[in-house]
Design an enzyme around this catalytic site. Structure first.
Site, PDB file in Angstrom:
ATOM      1  N   GLU A  86      -7.934   2.017  -3.141  1.00 43.90           N
ATOM      2  CA  GLU A  86      -8.675   1.766  -1.906  1.00 43.90           C
ATOM      3  C   GLU A  86      -9.577   2.956  -1.634  1.00 43.90           C
ATOM      4  O   GLU A  86      -9.162   4.105  -1.793  1.00 43.90           O
ATOM      5  CB  GLU A  86      -7.711   1.606  -0.721  1.00 43.90           C
ATOM      6  CG  GLU A  86      -6.784   0.429  -0.863  1.00 43.90           C
ATOM      7  CD  GLU A  86      -5.859   0.268   0.352  1.00 43.90           C
ATOM      8  OE1 GLU A  86      -6.051   0.985   1.360  1.00 43.90           O
ATOM      9  OE2 GLU A  86      -4.943  -0.565   0.267  1.00 43.90           O
ATOM     10  N   GLU A  94      -5.668  -5.303   8.199  1.00 45.81           N
ATOM     11  CA  GLU A  94      -4.714  -4.210   8.442  1.00 45.81           C
ATOM     12  C   GLU A  94      -4.326  -4.202   9.928  1.00 45.81           C
ATOM     13  O   GLU A  94      -5.142  -4.563  10.783  1.00 45.81           O
ATOM     14  CB  GLU A  94      -5.365  -2.857   8.156  1.00 45.81           C
ATOM     15  CG  GLU A  94      -5.713  -2.583   6.730  1.00 45.81           C
ATOM     16  CD  GLU A  94      -6.217  -1.149   6.586  1.00 45.81           C
ATOM     17  OE1 GLU A  94      -5.626  -0.414   5.807  1.00 45.81           O
ATOM     18  OE2 GLU A  94      -7.202  -0.774   7.265  1.00 45.81           O
ATOM     19  N   ASP A 126     -11.731   0.100   1.976  1.00 46.69           N
ATOM     20  CA  ASP A 126     -10.768   0.342   3.064  1.00 46.69           C
ATOM     21  C   ASP A 126     -11.519   0.503   4.388  1.00 46.69           C
ATOM     22  O   ASP A 126     -12.699   0.852   4.418  1.00 46.69           O
ATOM     23  CB  ASP A 126      -9.998   1.643   2.744  1.00 46.69           C
ATOM     24  CG  ASP A 126      -8.635   1.674   3.416  1.00 46.69           C
ATOM     25  OD1 ASP A 126      -8.342   0.752   4.206  1.00 46.69           O
ATOM     26  OD2 ASP A 126      -7.882   2.634   3.154  1.00 46.69           O
ATOM     27  N   ASN A 160      -4.661   5.070  -1.965  1.00 44.80           N
ATOM     28  CA  ASN A 160      -5.907   5.491  -1.313  1.00 44.80           C
ATOM     29  C   ASN A 160      -6.536   6.645  -2.081  1.00 44.80           C
ATOM     30  O   ASN A 160      -5.844   7.621  -2.410  1.00 44.80           O
ATOM     31  CB  ASN A 160      -5.621   5.941   0.118  1.00 44.80           C
ATOM     32  CG  ASN A 160      -5.117   4.798   0.969  1.00 44.80           C
ATOM     33  OD1 ASN A 160      -5.887   3.999   1.475  1.00 44.80           O
ATOM     34  ND2 ASN A 160      -3.785   4.687   1.097  1.00 44.80           N
ATOM     35  N   GLU A 202       0.863  -1.188   0.000  1.00 44.89           N
ATOM     36  CA  GLU A 202       0.000   0.000   0.000  1.00 44.89           C
ATOM     37  C   GLU A 202       0.894   1.230   0.000  1.00 44.89           C
ATOM     38  O   GLU A 202       1.860   1.298   0.760  1.00 44.89           O
ATOM     39  CB  GLU A 202      -0.915   0.010   1.231  1.00 44.89           C
ATOM     40  CG  GLU A 202      -1.787   1.270   1.264  1.00 44.89           C
ATOM     41  CD  GLU A 202      -2.808   1.273   2.391  1.00 44.89           C
ATOM     42  OE1 GLU A 202      -2.764   0.392   3.268  1.00 44.89           O
ATOM     43  OE2 GLU A 202      -3.665   2.178   2.383  1.00 44.89           O
TER      44      GLU A 202
HETATM   45  P1  C2E Z   1      -5.071   3.512   5.806  1.00 44.70           P
HETATM   46  O1  C2E Z   1      -5.312   3.584   4.341  1.00 44.70           O
HETATM   47  O2  C2E Z   1      -5.988   2.679   6.556  1.00 44.70           O
HETATM   48  O3  C2E Z   1      -3.563   3.118   5.973  1.00 44.70           O
HETATM   49  C1  C2E Z   1      -3.146   2.321   6.891  1.00 44.70           C
HETATM   50  C2  C2E Z   1      -2.644   3.089   8.034  1.00 44.70           C
HETATM   51  O4  C2E Z   1      -2.407   2.224   9.122  1.00 44.70           O
HETATM   52  C3  C2E Z   1      -1.314   3.729   7.768  1.00 44.70           C
HETATM   53  O5  C2E Z   1      -1.197   4.903   8.476  1.00 44.70           O
HETATM   54  C4  C2E Z   1      -0.347   2.771   8.314  1.00 44.70           C
HETATM   55  O6  C2E Z   1       0.900   3.359   8.682  1.00 44.70           O
HETATM   56  C5  C2E Z   1      -1.101   2.336   9.520  1.00 44.70           C
HETATM   57  N1  C2E Z   1      -0.619   1.017   9.973  1.00 44.70           N
HETATM   58  C6  C2E Z   1      -0.206  -0.004   9.233  1.00 44.70           C
HETATM   59  N2  C2E Z   1       0.123  -1.068   9.993  1.00 44.70           N
HETATM   60  C7  C2E Z   1      -0.127  -0.698  11.285  1.00 44.70           C
HETATM   61  C8  C2E Z   1      -0.004  -1.352  12.509  1.00 44.70           C
HETATM   62  O7  C2E Z   1       0.403  -2.523  12.639  1.00 44.70           O
HETATM   63  N3  C2E Z   1      -0.371  -0.663  13.635  1.00 44.70           N
HETATM   64  C9  C2E Z   1      -0.817   0.641  13.557  1.00 44.70           C
HETATM   65  N4  C2E Z   1      -1.135   1.243  14.673  1.00 44.70           N
HETATM   66  N5  C2E Z   1      -0.941   1.291  12.407  1.00 44.70           N
HETATM   67  C10 C2E Z   1      -0.608   0.610  11.253  1.00 44.70           C
HETATM   68  P2  C2E Z   1      -0.733   6.177   7.807  1.00 44.70           P
HETATM   69  O8  C2E Z   1       0.345   5.901   6.879  1.00 44.70           O
HETATM   70  O9  C2E Z   1      -0.487   7.128   8.915  1.00 44.70           O
HETATM   71  O10 C2E Z   1      -1.978   6.595   7.007  1.00 44.70           O
HETATM   72  C11 C2E Z   1      -3.112   6.993   7.615  1.00 44.70           C
HETATM   73  C12 C2E Z   1      -4.218   7.122   6.703  1.00 44.70           C
HETATM   74  O11 C2E Z   1      -4.022   8.219   5.824  1.00 44.70           O
HETATM   75  C13 C2E Z   1      -4.416   5.939   5.789  1.00 44.70           C
HETATM   76  O12 C2E Z   1      -5.112   4.953   6.412  1.00 44.70           O
HETATM   77  C14 C2E Z   1      -5.173   6.536   4.690  1.00 44.70           C
HETATM   78  O13 C2E Z   1      -6.510   6.576   4.999  1.00 44.70           O
HETATM   79  C15 C2E Z   1      -4.627   7.953   4.667  1.00 44.70           C
HETATM   80  N6  C2E Z   1      -3.654   8.054   3.600  1.00 44.70           N
HETATM   81  C16 C2E Z   1      -2.382   7.702   3.553  1.00 44.70           C
HETATM   82  N7  C2E Z   1      -1.847   7.963   2.381  1.00 44.70           N
HETATM   83  C17 C2E Z   1      -2.823   8.521   1.653  1.00 44.70           C
HETATM   84  C18 C2E Z   1      -2.913   9.012   0.355  1.00 44.70           C
HETATM   85  O14 C2E Z   1      -1.979   8.979  -0.398  1.00 44.70           O
HETATM   86  N8  C2E Z   1      -4.119   9.494  -0.043  1.00 44.70           N
HETATM   87  C19 C2E Z   1      -5.203   9.512   0.782  1.00 44.70           C
HETATM   88  N9  C2E Z   1      -6.347   9.995   0.322  1.00 44.70           N
HETATM   89  N10 C2E Z   1      -5.166   9.064   1.987  1.00 44.70           N
HETATM   90  C20 C2E Z   1      -3.981   8.579   2.424  1.00 44.70           C
HETATM   91 MG    MG Z   2      -7.201   1.417   6.286  1.00 51.32          MG
HETATM   92 MG    MG Z   3      -5.649   2.385   2.923  1.00 52.55          MG
END
Ligand code: C2E
Ligand code: MG
Ligand code: MG
Length: 758
Positions: free
Chosen positions: A627, A714, A657, A595, A537
């Site tokens: 997603e 996830e 998602d 995403n 991802e």
């Molecule tokens: P998401 O799409 O649900 O992405 C997964 C989030 O969970 C990611 O946070 C990831 O770092 C985190 N994660 C993965 N494995 C674990 C784990 O074992 N434990 C915990 N506590 N967290 C875990 P991240 O990278 O901070 O991203 C947060 C959210 O921001 C994402 O949730 C997604 O909704 C959004 N996001 C990230 N990149 C993009 C993007 O390029 N575009 C858009 N629209 N949204 C984005």
């Molecule tokens: Mg997610």
């Molecule tokens: Mg995601």
């Protein structure tokens, strides 16, 4: 002198018999008088047959010689073959034949004919009776009447009477009745005595004579035949009786001829001859009726041709008309299609209202129109539209949006738009009072089958800072978000309602820097059975010059709220596709998920952008996945479904998602063309400690599999969780247990170590 002789044996019908002349064949004097009065050319036969001796006169000779004019049609003339023809000729033949002898004919220049008779060269000459002539010849009973008239050039001098001829040169036929009369009548007339009527007419035509005095019906006929511009200029004059003249010294011949003439009237011979020549004798210049009658045989073919031509022209006309109609229709369709496309590009489909881009244009136009006046912009959120859709179905949800949209439209705002996700926008130069606005728009919406109470949040901003249209709308949306968050109906924009001053600074920086400082991190997705990488991802990071590396949780919601996250999406798709190509080229193909937000699909052409990016980098569509959260899917189900279908056709798979955080209706989500669900980490994290959560996740996995969907878990942070997920059949696991999101370069190494599956 030409001499033509005609001799034939009389038939039984022609032999002298005593026959009663039918009354109708007799021409009463009154008819003759009427005819003379009218100036007709024709004198019907008017025999005035006196009583004669009862003894039948006989003639002791085998033939009788008649003389006459060479050119006096239709009475007598000589053909080019030297044959004598005409009414008189046939009458003479008849008279001779009924006595059993032969009639011979000698046609000559008229003026010579009387001399020939005088000198005994011929036996009889038919001519007008005149006093002058009576002195020289003896006349039989008249058998015909003819008038004379004055003729002159069309548009030449006029002469209505013989007296008018004085001082003029007048053409006549030599030795004719007219010549005799003129000689006596007008001393001053210079008359030219010419060969025949045709010569006299030519003299008038060529100006040698001013007028001609001639017998009428031969003259009329010749004028027409010779096509001369000569008219009869006087009424008919001198009606004269026609009779046979015989030398006075030939009483026997006279009696014989008189007898034959009378006999021909008695036995009908005269009338048969007359009937033969009737058309010629009664000739007059053909009128339109005669013309039509003459050419009647042509009428049918001409009418047929005209009919065919009209039919053909009508068919052609019909074809042209129908082709024109087709073309017009095609043009209309095309214009309508273009208008529909143009409208679709600028309007939201369910509500028919201007979309965000079009509303912004309207705002700019309004601001320019009344620069001195303050513009008020309101964002109005129809809360709970998602629940309405889930509870009552998409059709009811769309009906509610449409009904509410048209209500706003009818309030006379200067601009109305629909921003998606149940959010409308309006603009006006009039100040919008909260009480008024709430009162008018918060009334139940009458749908087809039910009435609904709209739960509204309204955010209002007044353009006091001379903001751009985008900024104005952003402020209105910030206000409405604050209102919704605080469960209030009304919120006026104030700087301090901005969620976080840092967010504002972030927005400002984002406006300035765009995606320039952003990075794509990758987190692997692992097959829990084999432990191999089956995808990754892409998660955005912002390496902020002041604040350092920012997590998407810090800035993505701010950008989404402001409706400006699309630039990040575009950039991330581009990054993901480039990385996927790199891994594929390195022999380690790895599909990458990006995403996307609901606003990306609702306000932008994500499908076109994705296709263009894949094409630009020459990457198969299966290397890119998208997603989208549950909430994003169901705010505008129809449009989102349509976009996902197009993506699916392109070969790009989509997943749901954060499954479990929204409405979690798998049966509903299965209507969307998605290939996987991603169970949210809040559920995953708890499955080892909570049997309830475990059974929820297990049920979700089973149901998803039944619906043909893959399941990605996830947030797996430990081995036990992975083991549990594997045991309940999860297809892929993503979490810190395997790897945190890492920069692309690091992921390259990770991939190398954990062989990916293509
Ligand atoms: P998401 O799409 O649900 O992405 C997964 C989030 O969970 C990611 O946070 C990831 O770092 C985190 N994660 C993965 N494995 C674990 C784990 O074992 N434990 C915990 N506590 N967290 C875990 P991240 O990278 O901070 O991203 C947060 C959210 O921001 C994402 O949730 C997604 O909704 C959004 N996001 C990230 N990149 C993009 C993007 O390029 N575009 C858009 N629209 N949204 C984005
Ligand atoms: Mg997610
Ligand atoms: Mg995601």
């Amino acid at each position: 002198m030409n001499q033509s002789t005609r001799a034939r044996q009389p038939t039984s019908a022609e032999r002298p018999t005593v026959k009663r002349i039918p009354l109708s064949r007799q021409a009463p004097r009154a008819v003759v008088a009427l005819w003379l009065f009218l100036g007709g050319a024709l004198a019907p036969p008017a025999p005035a047959i006196p009583a004669t001796s009862t003894a039948t006169p006989s003639l002791d000779r085998a033939s009788i010689l008649f003389a006459g004019s060479r050119n006096y049609p239709p009475f007598e003339w000589e053909t080019t073959d030297g044959e004598a023809k005409g009414f008189l000729i046939e009458l003479e033949d008849t008279l001779a034949a009924q006595a059993g002898i032969t009639a011979r004919h000698q046609q000559m220049e008229w003026r010579l004919a009387p001399y020939a008779l005088d000198h005994g060269e011929v036996d009889a000459v038919p001519m007008f009776i005149s006093e002058e002539r009576r002195k020289r010849f003896r006349f039989t009973d008249p058998f015909y009447y003819v008038t004379h008239a004055i003729y002159g050039r069309r548009n030449g001098p006029t002469a209505g009477d013989v007296a008018d001829l004085a001082g003029h040169s007048v053409a006549v036929v030599g030795n004719s009745y007219a010549a005799e009369q003129l000689r006596g009548a007008a001393q001053t007339v210079q008359h030219l005595e010419l060969e025949d009527i045709a010569t006299a007419l030519r003299a008038v035509d060529n100006g040698r004579a001013d007028f001609a005095v001639l017998a009428t019906h031969t003259t009329r006929r010749l004028i027409a035949d010779m096509d001369l511009a000569i008219d009869q200029v006087s009424p008919p004059i001198w009606p004269r009786a026609y009779a046979f003249a015989v030398d006075k010294d030939e009483p026997e011949l006279f009696r014989w001829l008189q007898h034959q003439l009378q006999l021909s009237h008695a036995n009908g011979g005269y009338y048969r001859v007359y009937e033969n020549w009737r058309k010629e004798l009664e000739w007059h210049r053909p009128g339109i009726i005669e013309f039509i009658a003459k050419y009647s045989w042509l009428v049918a073919p001409i009418l047929t041709v005209l009919l065919l031509v009209s039919l053909w022209s009508w068919l052609l006309h019909r074809r042209v008309e129908s082709r024109t109609a087709d073309l017009t229709q095609a043009l209309d369709h095309r214009r309508e299609a273009e208008e529909r496309l143009a409208h679709a590009a600028l309007h939201d489909t369910p509500t028919g209202l201007p979309n965000r881009a079009h509303f912004l244009e309207e705002l700019t136009r309004l601001a320019a129109k009344h620069p001195a006046h303050e513009l008020t912009v309101a964002a109005i959120r129809l809360n709970g539209i998602e629940e309405v859709i889930l509870t009552f179905g998409n059709a009811v949800g769309m009906e509610l949006l449409r009904a509410f949209g048209s209500r706003l439209y009818s309030y006379g705002f200067e601009a109305v738009g629909y921003l998606g996700s149940g959010e409308f926008s309006v603009a006006s130069h009039r100040p919008l009072s909260p009480e008024h606005l709430i009162r008018v728009i918060t009334v139940p919406v009458q749908l087809e089958q039910m009435e609904m109470d709209p739960r509204l949040s309204i955010g209002v901003v007044r353009d006091q800072a001379n903001d751009s249209s985008e900024e104005l709308l952003r402020k209105a949306r910030t206000a409405v978000a604050a209102a919704a968050e605080n469960r209030r109906t009304w919120q006026t924009y104030e700087p301090d309602i901005e969620p976080n001053p840092r967010d504002l600074l972030l927005l400002r920086d984002y406006w300035h820097r765009g995606t320039r400082d952003m990075e794509a991190y990758l987190q692997p997705q692992i097959d829990p059975v084999s432990g191999r990488v089956i995808g990754a991802e892409a998660l955005v990071r912002w390496r902020h010059p002041e604040h350092g590396l920012l997590s998407p949780g810090v800035f993505i919601p701010v950008l989404e709220k402001s409706g400006i996250v699309y630039r990040v999406t575009e950039w991330m798709v581009d990054q993901a596709v480039q990385l996927a190509r790199q891994y594929r080229q390195a022999g380690r193909p790895c599909p990458i998920s990006v995403n996307i937000a609901a606003s990306d699909i609702l306000e932008h052409d994500v499908v076109g952008m994705v296709r263009a990016t894949l094409a630009r980098h020459q990457v198969p569509a299966s290397d890119l996945r998208l997603e989208m959260t549950e909430t994003g899917l169901i705010t505008e189900p129809a449009r989102v479904r349509g976009a996902l279908e197009h993506l699916c056709k392109t070969g790009v798979e989509c997943s749901v998602d954060d499954f479990g955080t929204g409405y979690s209706s798998l049966s509903y989500l299965s209507d969307f063309p998605v290939s996987a669900i991603k169970i949210d980490r809040r559920f995953v994290a708890g499955i080892t400690g909570s049997s309830r959560l475990l059974s929820i996740v297990r049920t979700a996995v089973e149901l998803a599999h039944e619906l043909g969907l893959h399941v990605v878990a996830e947030g797996a942070e430990d081995g036990e969780t992975v083991e549990t997920l594997r045991s309940i059949g999860c297809d892929a696991v993503q979490g810190f247990v395997y790897a945190t999101p890492m920069p692309a370069a690091e992921f390259d190494h990770y991939l190398l170590q954990h062989a990916a599956v293509g």
